[in-house]
Design a protein around this motif. Structure first.
Motif, PDB file in Angstrom:
ATOM      1  N   ASN A 156       0.862  -1.170   0.000  1.00 15.44           N
ATOM      2  CA  ASN A 156       0.000   0.000   0.000  1.00 15.44           C
ATOM      3  C   ASN A 156       0.905   1.228   0.000  1.00 15.44           C
ATOM      4  N   PHE A 157       0.432   2.316  -0.574  1.00 13.69           N
ATOM      5  CA  PHE A 157       1.240   3.543  -0.586  1.00 13.69           C
ATOM      6  C   PHE A 157       0.342   4.761  -0.459  1.00 13.69           C
ATOM      7  N   LYS A 158       0.967   5.833  -0.024  1.00 13.36           N
ATOM      8  CA  LYS A 158       0.332   7.148   0.021  1.00 13.36           C
ATOM      9  C   LYS A 158       1.332   8.136  -0.560  1.00 13.36           C
ATOM     10  N   TYR A 159       0.809   9.213  -1.094  1.00  9.43           N
ATOM     11  CA  TYR A 159       1.697  10.242  -1.632  1.00  9.43           C
ATOM     12  C   TYR A 159       1.134  11.616  -1.336  1.00  9.43           C
ATOM     13  N   THR A 160       2.004  12.584  -1.426  1.00 10.70           N
ATOM     14  CA  THR A 160       1.598  13.976  -1.318  1.00 10.70           C
ATOM     15  C   THR A 160       2.402  14.776  -2.331  1.00 10.70           C
ATOM     16  N   ALA A 161       1.836  15.860  -2.800  1.00 13.50           N
ATOM     17  CA  ALA A 161       2.493  16.698  -3.802  1.00 13.50           C
ATOM     18  C   ALA A 161       2.942  18.002  -3.142  1.00 13.50           C
ATOM     19  N   LEU A 162       4.104  18.441  -3.551  1.00 16.74           N
ATOM     20  CA  LEU A 162       4.650  19.692  -3.030  1.00 16.74           C
ATOM     21  C   LEU A 162       4.980  20.634  -4.180  1.00 16.74           C
ATOM     22  N   GLY A 163       4.682  21.905  -3.992  1.00 16.38           N
ATOM     23  CA  GLY A 163       5.102  22.927  -4.928  1.00 16.38           C
ATOM     24  C   GLY A 163       6.089  23.816  -4.213  1.00 16.38           C
ATOM     25  N   LEU A 164       7.229  24.068  -4.820  1.00 14.90           N
ATOM     26  CA  LEU A 164       8.251  24.876  -4.182  1.00 14.90           C
ATOM     27  C   LEU A 164       8.521  26.143  -4.957  1.00 14.90           C
ATOM     28  N   GLU A 165       8.631  27.245  -4.218  1.00 15.14           N
ATOM     29  CA  GLU A 165       8.963  28.544  -4.792  1.00 15.14           C
ATOM     30  C   GLU A 165      10.225  29.046  -4.136  1.00 15.14           C
ATOM     31  N   GLN A 166      10.830  30.034  -4.759  1.00 11.17           N
ATOM     32  CA  GLN A 166      12.017  30.639  -4.137  1.00 11.17           C
ATOM     33  C   GLN A 166      11.639  31.707  -3.184  1.00 11.17           C
TER      34      GLN A 166
END
Length: 133
Positions: free
Chosen positions: A123-133
């Motif tokens: 089983n797996f879970k994921y999350t998304a990240l957006g990165l800015e400067q």
């Protein structure tokens, strides 16, 4: 006599079907990003100067009670794997993984936690990240 034979056949049939293991509908273990102060548990926007902290909890399936075998933590950008940690031979019914990760460039990233039990159920879970400067 016929009633006795019929009763015996019914008794044997009930005993046979009662001894069969019921099929577990969802036999996979559980895995979740935990919420807590400073931990990222869902999609987020960060600055590249921030360290992203994750706490991931994996547990054996409540019905099968199969021990956990391995845990894999991945960080990737599009299809480029940036970080990969594999923990093997856990042999416990619960496992908690805590780590911090510092991203160096702006962009979109995906973080996953995957758990596999001794029967090979995953089983797996994921999350998304957006990165800015």
């Amino acid at each position: 006599m016929k009633k006795l034979v019929l009763a015996l056949v019914c008794l044997v049939s009930v005993a046979f079907f009662a001894s069969c293991d019921p099929k577990v509908e969802n036999p996979e273990p559980s895995v979740n990003f935990l919420m807590g102060e400073g931990y990222i548990s869902s999609d987020a926007e960060l600055l590249t100067t921030d360290t992203a902290w994750f706490c991931i909890q994996a547990n054996s399936n409540l019905e099968t009670k199969k021990l956990l075998k391995s845990f894999n933590f991945l960080v990737f950008s599009e299809e480029t794997r940036l970080y990969d940690t594999l923990i093997q031979d856990i042999n416990r019914d619960s496992y908690e993984f805590v780590t911090g990760f510092q991203f160096s460039t702006p962009g979109s990233y995906t973080v996953t936690g995957t758990v596999i039990d001794v029967d090979g159920q995953a089983n797996f879970k994921y999350t998304a990240l957006g990165l800015e400067q």
